[in-house]
Design a protein around this motif. Structure first.
Motif, short mmCIF file in Angstrom:
data_model
loop_
_atom_site.label_atom_id
_atom_site.label_comp_id
_atom_site.label_asym_id
_atom_site.label_seq_id
_atom_site.Cartn_x
_atom_site.Cartn_y
_atom_site.Cartn_z
N MET A 43 23.67 22.53 -0.11
CA MET A 43 24.07 21.12 -0.26
C MET A 43 25.07 20.70 0.79
N THR A 44 25.10 19.39 1.06
CA THR A 44 26.13 18.83 1.92
C THR A 44 27.44 18.78 1.13
N THR A 45 28.51 18.55 1.83
CA THR A 45 29.82 18.49 1.17
C THR A 45 29.83 17.46 0.05
N ILE A 46 29.35 16.26 0.34
CA ILE A 46 29.40 15.20 -0.67
C ILE A 46 28.49 15.51 -1.85
N ASP A 47 27.37 16.17 -1.60
CA ASP A 47 26.47 16.53 -2.69
C ASP A 47 27.08 17.60 -3.59
N ILE A 48 27.81 18.54 -3.00
CA ILE A 48 28.52 19.55 -3.82
C ILE A 48 29.54 18.85 -4.70
N LEU A 49 30.30 17.93 -4.11
CA LEU A 49 31.34 17.22 -4.87
C LEU A 49 30.73 16.38 -5.98
N LYS A 50 29.63 15.69 -5.70
CA LYS A 50 28.95 14.87 -6.72
C LYS A 50 28.42 15.74 -7.86
N THR A 51 27.91 16.91 -7.50
CA THR A 51 27.37 17.82 -8.51
C THR A 51 28.47 18.34 -9.42
N ILE A 52 29.58 18.75 -8.82
CA ILE A 52 30.72 19.21 -9.62
C ILE A 52 31.21 18.11 -10.54
N ASN A 53 31.34 16.91 -10.00
CA ASN A 53 31.80 15.76 -10.78
C ASN A 53 30.85 15.46 -11.95
N LYS A 54 29.55 15.54 -11.68
CA LYS A 54 28.56 15.28 -12.74
C LYS A 54 28.66 16.32 -13.84
N GLU A 55 28.82 17.57 -13.46
CA GLU A 55 28.95 18.64 -14.45
C GLU A 55 30.25 18.50 -15.25
N ASP A 56 31.31 18.10 -14.57
CA ASP A 56 32.60 17.94 -15.24
C ASP A 56 32.58 16.85 -16.31
N LYS A 57 31.68 15.89 -16.16
CA LYS A 57 31.60 14.81 -17.14
C LYS A 57 31.17 15.32 -18.51
N GLN A 58 30.55 16.49 -18.53
CA GLN A 58 30.12 17.07 -19.80
C GLN A 58 31.29 17.65 -20.60
#
Length: 299
Positions: free
Chosen positions: A21-36
């Motif tokens: 993943m690109t940097t921003i995609d890694i960050l978006k993925t972590i953020n999405k998971e954290d919402k759980q």
């Protein structure tokens, strides 16, 4: 135990290509998971409520609260416990962390310390833990021997035990009067429970300590009125807290706090009830530290 069967050790299907993943995609993925995480915590609010009520009852009767953990769990224990004295003016012994490997393990991991169940018991004994005290064992996997040893000992002497884990039917839950199993799903980085599990555990510890302190009269409205004004920033916060509650000027708040040695509670009572420091202190003592009750008492 087959650790791969634990939710906290399973691979997350949403992050199988994390290294591509690109940097921003890694960050978006972590953020999405954290919402759980917040939703997972919401699911265990009844258990947290039970824990808070028991801790409040114990601390109100002069008992102590101990957090026991290893690794990330131990560090979270240290963080939350160490914030209680400056935030709520609690004595250092009221909320205490017990960490596998000792306090030095906060900065440098002590390998194997978490696997010693007997040491968990021994460290709790060293604190002169009694059956009047409460202990919270923290472990993401739910099977870490160190906090389990502490809970086993606490239960054996009749103390109230609480566990925080991130797997269903955790081993540690067996030794808890109040098990809190906050299941956040597989981690973004497989097995790295410092992430979602750690975040969930920190949220729960924050909720427990804050709610208990609110119930103990350490908060008036939503303001910290039992803070330890030990530096410039906290003295300024004390002044603005008094100003916010009483609508006096900065100089009036400062003058009153000088009389109380920067104790916010009696300063508020002095102004609101129009009494001197001695009467405010007496009313505060009679109300067991509750500002609202003290003001009512003097009205």
């Amino acid at each position: 135990m087959n650790l791969t069967k634990l939710t906290t050790e399973q691979r997350n299907t949403n992050t199988m290509n994390l290294d591509k993943m690109t940097t921003i995609d890694i960050l978006k993925t972590i953020n999405k998971e954290d919402k759980q995480v917040a939703e997972a915590v919401e699911n265990v609010l009844p258990a947290i409520n039970k824990a808070v009520e028991e801790i409040f009852k114990a601390l109100s009767n002069g008992a102590r609260l101990f957090y026991v953990g290893a690794g990330t769990s131990g560090r979270l224990a240290v963080l939350d416990a160490s914030e209680c004295p400056p935030t709520f003016l609690t004595p250092p012994e009221m909320v205490q962390p017990v960490m596998a490997g000792g306090m030095g393990a906060f900065l440098q991991a002590v390998e194997g310390a978490e696997d010693d169940e007997l040491q968990g018991e021994a460290d709790l004994k060293e604190k002169k833990f009694t059956n009047q005290d409460v202990v919270i064992g923290i472990t993401a996997s739910g099977r870490t021997p160190y906090p389990i040893g502490a809970l086993k000992y606490a239960q054996s002497i009749g103390a109230y035990t609480i566990s925080i884990s991130s797997n269903k039917e955790s081993v540690i839950s067996t030794y808890a009067d109040c098990p809190i199993e906050v299941v956040v799903g597989p981690e973004i980085l497989t097995g790295s429970t410092r992430m979602k599990a750690g975040t969930a555990h920190k949220m729960i510890l924050n909720m427990i300590s804050t709610t208990v302190m609110v119930k103990m009269g350490k908060v008036y409205e939503n303001l910290m009125v039992d803070l330890n004004a030990s530096n410039y920033k906290l003295k300024e916060r004390a002044k603005h807290t008094v100003m916010e509650v009483t609508n006096v000027t900065y100089s009036e708040a400062e003058a009153t706090l000088e009389e109380t040695n920067y104790q916010v509670k009696p300063a508020i009572i002095m102004i609101q009830a129009k009494v001197d420091f001695q009467r405010a202190s007496a009313a505060l003592k009679n109300s067991r530290g509750y500002v609202r009750e003290a003001i009512t008492y003097l009205s």
